[in-house]
Design a protein around this motif. Structure first.
Motif, PDB file in Angstrom:
ATOM      1  N   ARG A  86       0.827  -1.209   0.000  1.00  0.00           N
ATOM      2  CA  ARG A  86       0.000   0.000   0.000  1.00  0.00           C
ATOM      3  C   ARG A  86       0.864   1.263   0.000  1.00  0.00           C
ATOM      4  NH1 ARG A  86      -3.652  -2.875   3.477  1.00  0.00           N
ATOM      5  NH2 ARG A  86      -2.591  -2.033   5.314  1.00  0.00           N
ATOM      6  N   CYS A  87       1.924   1.257   0.801  1.00  0.00           N
ATOM      7  CA  CYS A  87       2.805   2.423   0.868  1.00  0.00           C
ATOM      8  C   CYS A  87       3.515   2.665  -0.468  1.00  0.00           C
ATOM      9  CB  CYS A  87       3.845   2.239   1.975  1.00  0.00           C
ATOM     10  SG  CYS A  87       3.157   2.372   3.640  1.00  0.00           S
ATOM     11  N   PHE A  88       3.927   1.591  -1.106  1.00  0.00           N
ATOM     12  CA  PHE A  88       4.610   1.699  -2.398  1.00  0.00           C
ATOM     13  C   PHE A  88       3.673   2.295  -3.437  1.00  0.00           C
ATOM     14  CE2 PHE A  88       6.316  -0.084  -6.409  1.00  0.00           C
ATOM     15  CZ  PHE A  88       7.617   0.386  -6.322  1.00  0.00           C
ATOM     16  N   THR A  89       2.437   1.833  -3.438  1.00  0.00           N
ATOM     17  CA  THR A  89       1.442   2.357  -4.377  1.00  0.00           C
ATOM     18  C   THR A  89       1.106   3.811  -4.066  1.00  0.00           C
ATOM     19  OG1 THR A  89       0.486   0.137  -4.605  1.00  0.00           O
ATOM     20  CG2 THR A  89      -0.873   1.985  -5.343  1.00  0.00           C
ATOM     21  N   SER A  90       0.935   4.123  -2.773  1.00  0.00           N
ATOM     22  CA  SER A  90       0.616   5.487  -2.352  1.00  0.00           C
ATOM     23  C   SER A  90       1.742   6.446  -2.717  1.00  0.00           C
ATOM     24  CB  SER A  90       0.368   5.515  -0.840  1.00  0.00           C
ATOM     25  OG  SER A  90       0.184   6.833  -0.382  1.00  0.00           O
ATOM     26  N   MET A  91       2.965   5.987  -2.575  1.00  0.00           N
ATOM     27  CA  MET A  91       4.118   6.811  -2.912  1.00  0.00           C
ATOM     28  C   MET A  91       4.048   7.287  -4.363  1.00  0.00           C
ATOM     29  SD  MET A  91       8.158   5.697  -2.951  1.00  0.00           S
ATOM     30  CE  MET A  91       7.961   4.628  -4.387  1.00  0.00           C
ATOM     31  N   ILE A  92       3.688   6.381  -5.258  1.00  0.00           N
ATOM     32  CA  ILE A  92       3.674   6.684  -6.692  1.00  0.00           C
ATOM     33  C   ILE A  92       2.448   7.509  -7.075  1.00  0.00           C
ATOM     34  CG2 ILE A  92       3.637   5.699  -9.011  1.00  0.00           C
ATOM     35  CD1 ILE A  92       5.034   3.212  -7.777  1.00  0.00           C
ATOM     36  N   HIS A  93       1.259   7.041  -6.656  1.00  0.00           N
ATOM     37  CA  HIS A  93       0.015   7.633  -7.159  1.00  0.00           C
ATOM     38  C   HIS A  93      -0.491   8.807  -6.314  1.00  0.00           C
ATOM     39  CE1 HIS A  93      -0.298   4.481 -10.131  1.00  0.00           C
ATOM     40  NE2 HIS A  93      -0.177   3.546  -9.191  1.00  0.00           N
ATOM     41  N   HIS A  94      -0.257   8.779  -5.004  1.00  0.00           N
ATOM     42  CA  HIS A  94      -0.795   9.838  -4.151  1.00  0.00           C
ATOM     43  C   HIS A  94       0.206  10.976  -3.947  1.00  0.00           C
ATOM     44  CE1 HIS A  94      -3.357  11.714  -1.198  1.00  0.00           C
ATOM     45  NE2 HIS A  94      -2.378  11.697  -0.302  1.00  0.00           N
ATOM     46  N   TYR A  95       1.483  10.613  -3.762  1.00  0.00           N
ATOM     47  CA  TYR A  95       2.486  11.636  -3.475  1.00  0.00           C
ATOM     48  C   TYR A  95       3.367  11.976  -4.676  1.00  0.00           C
ATOM     49  CZ  TYR A  95       1.245  11.235   1.422  1.00  0.00           C
ATOM     50  OH  TYR A  95       0.549  11.251   2.616  1.00  0.00           O
ATOM     51  N   SER A  96       3.165  11.261  -5.788  1.00  0.00           N
ATOM     52  CA  SER A  96       3.915  11.535  -7.034  1.00  0.00           C
ATOM     53  C   SER A  96       5.429  11.464  -6.828  1.00  0.00           C
ATOM     54  CB  SER A  96       3.527  12.904  -7.597  1.00  0.00           C
ATOM     55  OG  SER A  96       2.146  12.959  -7.869  1.00  0.00           O
ATOM     56  N   VAL A  97       5.861  10.529  -5.985  1.00  0.00           N
ATOM     57  CA  VAL A  97       7.290  10.293  -5.779  1.00  0.00           C
ATOM     58  C   VAL A  97       7.709   9.138  -6.681  1.00  0.00           C
ATOM     59  CG1 VAL A  97       9.089   9.609  -4.145  1.00  0.00           C
ATOM     60  CG2 VAL A  97       7.237  11.120  -3.407  1.00  0.00           C
ATOM     61  N   ALA A  98       8.589   9.426  -7.631  1.00  0.00           N
ATOM     62  CA  ALA A  98       9.027   8.386  -8.567  1.00  0.00           C
ATOM     63  C   ALA A  98       9.889   7.369  -7.831  1.00  0.00           C
ATOM     64  CB  ALA A  98       9.813   9.013  -9.713  1.00  0.00           C
ATOM     65  N   PRO A  99       9.580   6.074  -7.959  1.00  0.00           N
ATOM     66  CA  PRO A  99      10.386   5.059  -7.265  1.00  0.00           C
ATOM     67  C   PRO A  99      11.791   4.976  -7.825  1.00  0.00           C
ATOM     68  CG  PRO A  99       8.814   4.027  -8.764  1.00  0.00           C
ATOM     69  CD  PRO A  99       8.497   5.480  -8.770  1.00  0.00           C
ATOM     70  N   GLY A 100      12.755   4.908  -6.917  1.00  0.00           N
ATOM     71  CA  GLY A 100      14.148   4.745  -7.311  1.00  0.00           C
ATOM     72  C   GLY A 100      14.626   3.345  -6.997  1.00  0.00           C
ATOM     73  N   ILE A 101      15.900   3.115  -7.253  1.00  0.00           N
ATOM     74  CA  ILE A 101      16.494   1.798  -7.003  1.00  0.00           C
ATOM     75  C   ILE A 101      16.290   1.373  -5.554  1.00  0.00           C
ATOM     76  CG2 ILE A 101      18.730   0.658  -6.689  1.00  0.00           C
ATOM     77  CD1 ILE A 101      17.858   0.497  -9.517  1.00  0.00           C
ATOM     78  N   GLU A 102      16.443   2.329  -4.621  1.00  0.00           N
ATOM     79  CA  GLU A 102      16.337   1.984  -3.208  1.00  0.00           C
ATOM     80  C   GLU A 102      14.914   1.548  -2.846  1.00  0.00           C
ATOM     81  OE1 GLU A 102      16.037   6.472  -3.700  1.00  0.00           O
ATOM     82  OE2 GLU A 102      17.240   4.826  -4.486  1.00  0.00           O
ATOM     83  N   HIS A 103      13.905   2.141  -3.475  1.00  0.00           N
ATOM     84  CA  HIS A 103      12.518   1.753  -3.185  1.00  0.00           C
ATOM     85  C   HIS A 103      12.213   0.362  -3.740  1.00  0.00           C
ATOM     86  CE1 HIS A 103      12.391   6.276  -3.336  1.00  0.00           C
ATOM     87  NE2 HIS A 103      11.938   6.035  -2.124  1.00  0.00           N
ATOM     88  N   TYR A 104      12.667   0.125  -4.966  1.00  0.00           N
ATOM     89  CA  TYR A 104      12.493  -1.207  -5.544  1.00  0.00           C
ATOM     90  C   TYR A 104      13.251  -2.251  -4.727  1.00  0.00           C
ATOM     91  CZ  TYR A 104      10.257   0.494  -9.846  1.00  0.00           C
ATOM     92  OH  TYR A 104       9.389   1.038 -10.750  1.00  0.00           O
ATOM     93  N   GLY A 105      14.449  -1.856  -4.260  1.00  0.00           N
ATOM     94  CA  GLY A 105      15.231  -2.782  -3.441  1.00  0.00           C
ATOM     95  C   GLY A 105      14.498  -3.164  -2.166  1.00  0.00           C
ATOM     96  N   CYS A 106      13.846  -2.182  -1.526  1.00  0.00           N
ATOM     97  CA  CYS A 106      13.062  -2.465  -0.315  1.00  0.00           C
ATOM     98  C   CYS A 106      11.913  -3.425  -0.611  1.00  0.00           C
ATOM     99  CB  CYS A 106      12.512  -1.162   0.274  1.00  0.00           C
ATOM    100  SG  CYS A 106      13.756  -0.095   1.016  1.00  0.00           S
ATOM    101  N   MET A 107      11.224  -3.205  -1.706  1.00  0.00           N
ATOM    102  CA  MET A 107      10.077  -4.048  -2.065  1.00  0.00           C
ATOM    103  C   MET A 107      10.519  -5.468  -2.404  1.00  0.00           C
ATOM    104  SD  MET A 107       7.201  -2.681  -1.588  1.00  0.00           S
ATOM    105  CE  MET A 107       6.242  -3.961  -2.391  1.00  0.00           C
ATOM    106  N   VAL A 108      11.608  -5.588  -3.155  1.00  0.00           N
ATOM    107  CA  VAL A 108      12.125  -6.922  -3.496  1.00  0.00           C
ATOM    108  C   VAL A 108      12.558  -7.653  -2.239  1.00  0.00           C
ATOM    109  CG1 VAL A 108      13.994  -8.164  -4.678  1.00  0.00           C
ATOM    110  CG2 VAL A 108      12.812  -6.288  -5.845  1.00  0.00           C
ATOM    111  N   ASP A 109      13.204  -6.925  -1.327  1.00  0.00           N
ATOM    112  CA  ASP A 109      13.622  -7.512  -0.055  1.00  0.00           C
ATOM    113  C   ASP A 109      12.410  -7.952   0.761  1.00  0.00           C
ATOM    114  OD1 ASP A 109      15.395  -8.353   1.877  1.00  0.00           O
ATOM    115  OD2 ASP A 109      15.594  -6.382   2.810  1.00  0.00           O
ATOM    116  N   LEU A 110      11.376  -7.099   0.801  1.00  0.00           N
ATOM    117  CA  LEU A 110      10.151  -7.408   1.546  1.00  0.00           C
ATOM    118  C   LEU A 110       9.477  -8.664   0.994  1.00  0.00           C
ATOM    119  CD1 LEU A 110       7.816  -6.713   3.507  1.00  0.00           C
ATOM    120  CD2 LEU A 110       6.920  -5.176   1.742  1.00  0.00           C
ATOM    121  N   LEU A 111       9.320  -8.731  -0.315  1.00  0.00           N
ATOM    122  CA  LEU A 111       8.664  -9.881  -0.940  1.00  0.00           C
ATOM    123  C   LEU A 111       9.538 -11.124  -0.829  1.00  0.00           C
ATOM    124  CD1 LEU A 111       7.304  -8.074  -4.140  1.00  0.00           C
ATOM    125  CD2 LEU A 111       5.955  -8.862  -2.188  1.00  0.00           C
TER     126      LEU A 111
END
Length: 590
Positions: A425-450
């Motif tokens: 939810r936070c990853f989606t909110s970051m992109i669509h609600h706050y218009s923060v473009a995901p960087g390598i570090e964000h993708y890295g967190c998500m891959v680590d989480l999954l």
């Protein structure tokens, strides 16, 4: 502000084109009463203004001047405005100036200088245009203050126009005008123009040399700055500090340290620059040592210095030293502002004292984005994922807009606490609600989480959908997940990608070896080891640990025998090893 500056520049150009006649001489417009031996009152007032120490006294002097019509005396008015500048009394100075029927150039100069010091650059430029309209002549001091106003107010076009007028007036070779011009052109990175002014100077003092050195440092020409620095006949502390800042900006710690040792004197800027230089280059223990030397030297520090030292303590986990810094800051009257506050929140969190981190956070009267990011990251680091998410919601309620760093902290918190759905939810909110473009570090967190949650296929799908090219961090996170859940197929794929991006990194090979070993596939272990040997991959940087004892940080690296108490430590470990054998009946542990 930009529109006002543009309008001023247009008006100024018009005045320059229309004012063809010679301006009236400054002395011709003076209506001062004669300052002879029989006229003692102006002399007494002048003395009173120069020795005035309170605002009430200043106001009483001005009242007396008005009552006796002495506010029309340009000499006394000049002295009054200068005193107002000292007391930062803008309103009183402007009122006194407005009551003058025919102010001369010296009164105008005092007002222009005052507006520059009061950060009212636009008003200073307006006064100059008024001088041109009424035909009051201009002196070198007028131009000096005007150029400073253009520099501070970033009025590039106006400043260029003033320079042209300086040349027309024959003041372009004047020392008091040339030095501010060097600073003006340097502030706009026009170093060629600044150097031209410098080279045309018939005489130069330490300020002119320092301005040129600082200008070269500003544009990144540290080598050119050093060459000029070495030519300086007399070096002041500002020139030394400029060079030190230049080396710090380049990350040249060796040159910065050598220059620091050469300095004949040091002020708080010098010490802070050296501390910041060490901190920015990850030499945190050296930064703390320099601060201790600064304290011994009796040099007062500011909030920037304190924040840098506290941050250094955070990076090496020096909790005891960090606490001392906290106490030192409070005893020396430092306010718990956003700079020191965010540094303390971060330091306590990274040193494992999340309780103290929270105490400092809630004591802060003002919290900026850095404070919120520090506490969210600290809570997430210690496994308080849900508390970190609660803090993120509080941040939203306070209308503090999160940035990319905030979401790294939130996603990391979700990773450590295993909060998969919240992370999504936070990853989606970051992109669509706050218009923060995901960087390598964000993708890295998500891959680590999954990956930690065993959702390796979904993690792989996310990698394939990335808008940026996945790097070693991404594939390394996936490989770690594969080790946890023993997914050899995806692990092989991740290692192939890692071999292309970082072929010499032994850590990723070690992960794959451990994965095969846990699956009892010893043949594959041998194959990977052979591949490592074939490509010359070996562990170059041994693991290390930092231990803080009695306010001193000790570093221990694998196979390192450089510590002065190495023999005693090794002997004690042997004794402990023997006791463990007796207690557990185990085989040799070391």
């Amino acid at each position: 502000m930009g529109f006002i500056r543009y309008a001023l520049e247009c008006t100024f150009t018009h005045l320059m084109n229309s004012n063809k006649t010679s301006p009236i001489n400054a002395t011709a417009v003076s209506h001062d009463p004669p300052m002879n031996s029989n006229n003692k009152i102006p002399k007494i007032i002048t003395t009173q203004l120069k020795t005035c120490t309170t605002l009430k006294h200043l106001e009483s002097i001005f009242s007396y001047m008005i009552k006796n019509n002495l506010h029309q005396n340009c000499f006394l008015l000049n002295q009054l405005i200068s005193s107002c500048t000292t007391f930062h009394q803008t309103g009183l100075a402007e009122f006194a100036f407005s009551q003058s029927k025919q102010p001369n150039v010296f009164v105008y100069n005092a007002m222009i200088r005052g507006h520059v010091l009061w950060s009212s650059e636009i008003k200073a430029l307006e006064l100059y245009m008024e001088m041109l309209r009424v035909g009051v002549s201009v002196t070198t001091y007028t131009y000096s203050s005007l150029i400073k106003a253009c520099t501070i107010g970033s009025a590039r076009g106006f400043g260029e126009g003033v320079h042209c007028q300086i040349s027309k007036s024959g003041f372009d070779s004047n020392f008091f005008v040339q030095t501010p011009l060097i600073e003006f052109y340097s502030s706009f990175d026009r170093i060629v123009d600044a150097r031209k002014v410098f080279d045309e100077m018939s005489e130069r003092d330490a300020f002119a040399w320092t301005s040129m050195v600082s200008g070269l440092v500003r544009v990144g020409d540290v080598f050119g700055a050093r060459a000029l620095f070495d030519e300086m006949p007399v070096r002041n502390i500002a020139s030394w500090n400029s060079m030190l800042a230049g080396y710090a900006r380049l990350g040249d710690v060796v040159s910065a340290s050598a220059l620091f040792d050469e300095m004949p004197e040091r002020d708080s800027i010098t010490w802070t620059s050296m501390i910041t230089c060490y901190s920015q280059n990850k030499q945190f223990r050296e930064a703390i040592e320099v601060f201790e030397d600064m304290r011994i030297a009796g040099v007062s520090c500011d909030a920037v210095t304190m924040a840098s030292v506290i941050s250094a303590c955070a990076h090496i986990g020096a909790l005891e030293i960090g606490r001392d810094m906290h106490v030192y800051a409070m005893r020396n009257g430092f306010k718990l502002d956003v700079f020191i506050g965010s540094a303390l929140v971060d330091m306590y969190a990274k040193c494992g004292s999340i309780e103290n981190s929270l105490v400092v956070f809630f004591k802060l009267q003002e919290k900026n984005l850095f404070c919120w990011n520090a506490i969210i990251e600290g809570l997430g680091m210690h496994g308080y994922g849900e508390r970190a998410l609660e803090m993120f919601k509080m941040m939203e309620v306070e209308r503090v807009k999160p940035n990319g760093v905030t979401f790294v902290g939130v996603l990391t918190a979700c990773t450590h606490a295993g909060l998969v759905e919240e992370g999504r939810r936070c990853f989606t909110s970051m992109i669509h609600h706050y218009s923060v473009a995901p960087g390598i570090e964000h993708y890295g967190c998500m891959v680590d989480l999954l990956g930690r949650a065993g959702m390796l296929e979904e993690a792989l799908e996310l990698i394939e959908s990335m808008v940026v090219e996945p790097n070693a961090i991404i594939w390394g996170a996936l490989l770690s997940g594969c080790k946890i859940h023993r997914n050899l197929e995806i692990a092989e794929l991740a290692l192939k990608k890692l071999m292309n991006s970082e072929p010499g990194n032994s850590g990723y090979y070690a992960l794959l070896i451990n994965t095969y070993a846990e699956a009892n596939q010893w043949g594959e272990v041998a194959r990977v080891r052979a591949t490592m040997k074939e490509h010359g991959v070996e562990k170059k940087c041994p693991g290390s640990s930092l231990v803080e004892i009695a306010g001193m940080v000790h570093e221990f690296a694998a196979s390192d025998n450089c510590h002065p108490m190495h023999s005693e430590i090794r002997a004690l470990l042997i004794v402990l090893n023997e006791k463990l054998k007796l207690a557990k009946g185990s085989t040799e542990l070391w």
